[in-house]
Design an enzyme around this catalytic site. Structure first.
Site, short mmCIF file in Angstrom:
data_model
loop_
_atom_site.label_atom_id
_atom_site.label_comp_id
_atom_site.label_asym_id
_atom_site.label_seq_id
_atom_site.Cartn_x
_atom_site.Cartn_y
_atom_site.Cartn_z
N SER A 148 1.25 -82.13 17.88
CA SER A 148 2.43 -81.59 18.56
C SER A 148 2.02 -81.01 19.91
O SER A 148 0.91 -80.48 20.06
CB SER A 148 3.07 -80.49 17.70
OG SER A 148 4.07 -79.80 18.43
N TYR A 161 3.17 -73.50 12.23
CA TYR A 161 3.21 -74.96 12.32
C TYR A 161 2.15 -75.47 13.30
O TYR A 161 1.36 -76.38 12.98
CB TYR A 161 4.60 -75.39 12.77
CG TYR A 161 4.75 -76.83 13.17
CD1 TYR A 161 4.93 -77.83 12.21
CD2 TYR A 161 4.73 -77.22 14.52
CE1 TYR A 161 5.08 -79.16 12.58
CE2 TYR A 161 4.88 -78.53 14.89
CZ TYR A 161 5.06 -79.51 13.92
OH TYR A 161 5.20 -80.82 14.30
#
Length: 256
Positions: A148, A161
């Site tokens: 990400s 996350y």
């Protein structure tokens, strides 16, 4: 697409029934690659992907898997072993570790249960699924781990996350080193904000968030799945055979 193997290539893509995984499976099919992909619960959506792959002239098999449950992996690998002959091979060439869940809980409010859930899916699951599939991947194959843009840029609420994705990025470099003797290349693809149903469709369905993403992106818009799937398919192709141990951000120049 892989040196030394001239037959139809086969990819395993986790989380292939929706979002970026779905787009990747379809774009691999357009490049002549068959896929075995996983879905967690929605069989109807998985069947749609199988049909779209068939329309592109290739074959796909959908298998259920919760990538957060490591104790199911041995049975899954056995299913893979039995399914591969339906795609014309005994082994596969490409692994895309894509399946994931989102979390936007601020650090002070994150629970142990939330953190364990993220760890199980985003790191432990990637680690052990890759390990257990290694005997079935061809030498000269390729692995792509999905990370990400949040590992580079900090947005409050995404720390748990992003930390798991950061761990995957480190793992990618170690895999590239340790699997080098088998000529297996391992890379990370780090998408930016993409308009999918991920995070409850936040970027896709919230006009304000979409606008803020566009303003923070050099190319002036939020990403869409078709920005990511073709890139992953290309990275797995012979055109990129010398790319290894890299983190490649695919974000249109977001927050630069």
């Amino acid at each position: 697409m892989t040196a030394g193997n001239t037959g139809t290539k086969i990819a395993i893509v986790t989380g292939g029934s929706r979002g970026l995984g779905r787009n990747t499976v379809i774009n691999l099919a357009r490049r002549g690659v068959n896929s075995l992909f996983t879905y967690r619960a929605n069989r109807a959506e998985a069947d749609k992907v199988v049909s779209l792959v068939a329309e592109a002239g290739q074959k796909a098999i959908a298998l259920p898997l919760d990538t957060g449950k490591v104790n199911t992996f041995d049975a899954f690998v056995e299913q893979v072993r039995k399914s591969l002959p339906e795609l014309g091979a005994e082994r596969f060439d490409f692994l895309v570790n894509n399946a994931g869940t989102s979390n936007h809980t601020p650090f002070e409010q994150t629970t142990e249960e939330e953190l364990d859930g993220l760890y199980n899916v985003h790191f432990k699951g990637v680690f052990f699924l890759t390990q257990k599939l290694l005997p079935l991947i061809n030498d000269g194959g390729r692995i792509v781990n999905i990370s990400s843009g949040l590992t580079r840029v900090a947005f409050p609420g995404s720390g748990s996350y992003a930390s798991m994705k950061g761990a995957v990025e480190v793992l990618t470099r170690y895999l590239a080193k340790e699997l080098g003797p088998r000529k297996i290349a391992v890379n990370t693809v780090a998408p930016g904000a993409v308009a999918t149903d991920f995070s409850g469709g936040m970027v896709r369905d919230n006009p304000e968030i979409n606008r803020r993403v566009a303003e923070a992106t050099a190319l002036g818009r939020a990403g869409v799945p078709d920005d990511i799937g073709p890139m992953i398919a290309s990275l797995l192709s012979e055109d990129n055979r010398w790319v290894n141990a890299q983190r490649i951000e695919v974000a249109g120049g977001m927050v630069i």
